[in-house]
Write a protein that holds these residues in place. Sequence first.
Motif, short mmCIF file in Angstrom:
data_model
loop_
_atom_site.label_atom_id
_atom_site.label_comp_id
_atom_site.label_asym_id
_atom_site.label_seq_id
_atom_site.Cartn_x
_atom_site.Cartn_y
_atom_site.Cartn_z
N ALA A 34 0.84 -1.21 0.00
CA ALA A 34 0.00 0.00 0.00
C ALA A 34 0.87 1.25 0.00
O ALA A 34 0.58 2.23 -0.71
CB ALA A 34 -0.93 0.00 1.20
N ALA A 35 1.94 1.24 0.78
CA ALA A 35 2.84 2.40 0.81
C ALA A 35 3.51 2.60 -0.54
O ALA A 35 3.62 3.73 -1.05
CB ALA A 35 3.89 2.22 1.91
N THR A 36 3.93 1.51 -1.16
CA THR A 36 4.55 1.60 -2.48
C THR A 36 3.54 2.08 -3.52
O THR A 36 3.86 2.92 -4.37
CB THR A 36 5.14 0.23 -2.89
N GLY A 37 2.33 1.55 -3.46
CA GLY A 37 1.28 2.00 -4.38
C GLY A 37 0.93 3.46 -4.17
O GLY A 37 0.68 4.20 -5.14
N LEU A 38 0.90 3.90 -2.94
CA LEU A 38 0.63 5.30 -2.64
C LEU A 38 1.73 6.19 -3.21
O LEU A 38 1.45 7.25 -3.80
CB LEU A 38 0.53 5.49 -1.13
N LEU A 39 2.96 5.77 -3.07
CA LEU A 39 4.09 6.51 -3.64
C LEU A 39 4.00 6.54 -5.17
O LEU A 39 4.18 7.60 -5.79
CB LEU A 39 5.41 5.89 -3.19
N ALA A 40 3.72 5.40 -5.77
CA ALA A 40 3.60 5.34 -7.24
C ALA A 40 2.43 6.19 -7.72
O ALA A 40 2.55 6.92 -8.73
CB ALA A 40 3.42 3.90 -7.69
N GLY A 41 1.30 6.15 -7.01
CA GLY A 41 0.16 6.99 -7.38
C GLY A 41 0.46 8.46 -7.24
O GLY A 41 0.04 9.28 -8.07
N SER A 42 1.21 8.82 -6.21
CA SER A 42 1.60 10.22 -6.02
C SER A 42 2.49 10.69 -7.16
O SER A 42 2.33 11.81 -7.68
CB SER A 42 2.35 10.40 -4.70
N ARG A 76 -6.45 11.85 -11.96
CA ARG A 76 -7.31 12.33 -10.89
C ARG A 76 -6.89 11.66 -9.58
O ARG A 76 -6.09 10.73 -9.56
CB ARG A 76 -8.76 12.02 -11.21
N THR A 77 -7.46 12.15 -8.52
CA THR A 77 -7.12 11.63 -7.20
C THR A 77 -7.46 10.15 -7.06
O THR A 77 -6.80 9.42 -6.32
CB THR A 77 -7.85 12.44 -6.11
N ILE A 78 -8.46 9.70 -7.80
CA ILE A 78 -8.85 8.29 -7.72
C ILE A 78 -7.69 7.39 -8.14
O ILE A 78 -7.57 6.26 -7.66
CB ILE A 78 -10.13 8.01 -8.55
N ALA A 79 -6.82 7.88 -9.01
CA ALA A 79 -5.66 7.10 -9.45
C ALA A 79 -4.75 6.80 -8.25
O ALA A 79 -4.15 5.72 -8.18
CB ALA A 79 -4.89 7.84 -10.53
N LEU A 80 -4.66 7.73 -7.32
CA LEU A 80 -3.86 7.54 -6.11
C LEU A 80 -4.44 6.39 -5.27
O LEU A 80 -3.70 5.52 -4.81
CB LEU A 80 -3.83 8.84 -5.32
#
Length: 169
Positions: free
Chosen positions: A67-75, A88-92
């Motif tokens: 989840a942390a890695t996905g959050l970083l990648a989405g950011s 959009r924010t939904i991508a995050l």
Amino acid sequence: MRRRLYFMLPTIPAARAMLDELLLARIEERYIHFLAKDSLPNDMPEANFFQKTDLIHGMELGMVVGAATGLLAGSLLLIFPPEGLEMRTIALLVAAFGGAVFGSWVSGMAAAAIPNSRLKAFEKEIEAGQVLLIVDVPLGKVKQTEEMMASRHPGFRYGGVEPHIPAFP
């Protein structure tokens, strides 16, 4: 809320007697598990895959890291979007969720092959022929269960309490 207690019992007959006493103390059989080197009698509940491996711990750890890695990648996708796409924010959130699922799956697959790290302290005694009792008791019955074991089975060794047990296995 339940707590997982560990006890080492000297023999299979002593473990069988303890099973009877736990059932009389109104602890359901689904919360009682035994682990031994030799095969146990059919009427004694044996520890299952979840108790024998680090699967649950591995999945939890993988979910957090994923989840942390996905959050970083989405950011990074939001800050530096690919050319021609509007992010959009939904991508995050999708990236974080996808990372959590993928991380949980990958680390769960790896952890399924690893013996439970909590059982490492009991390995030598199990190999010597003793029986490990794993019992999940309600929080209010922890002290009562410990006292019952101490008074009725002097040949046991108390192995401690696991503060967090998963809800589903």
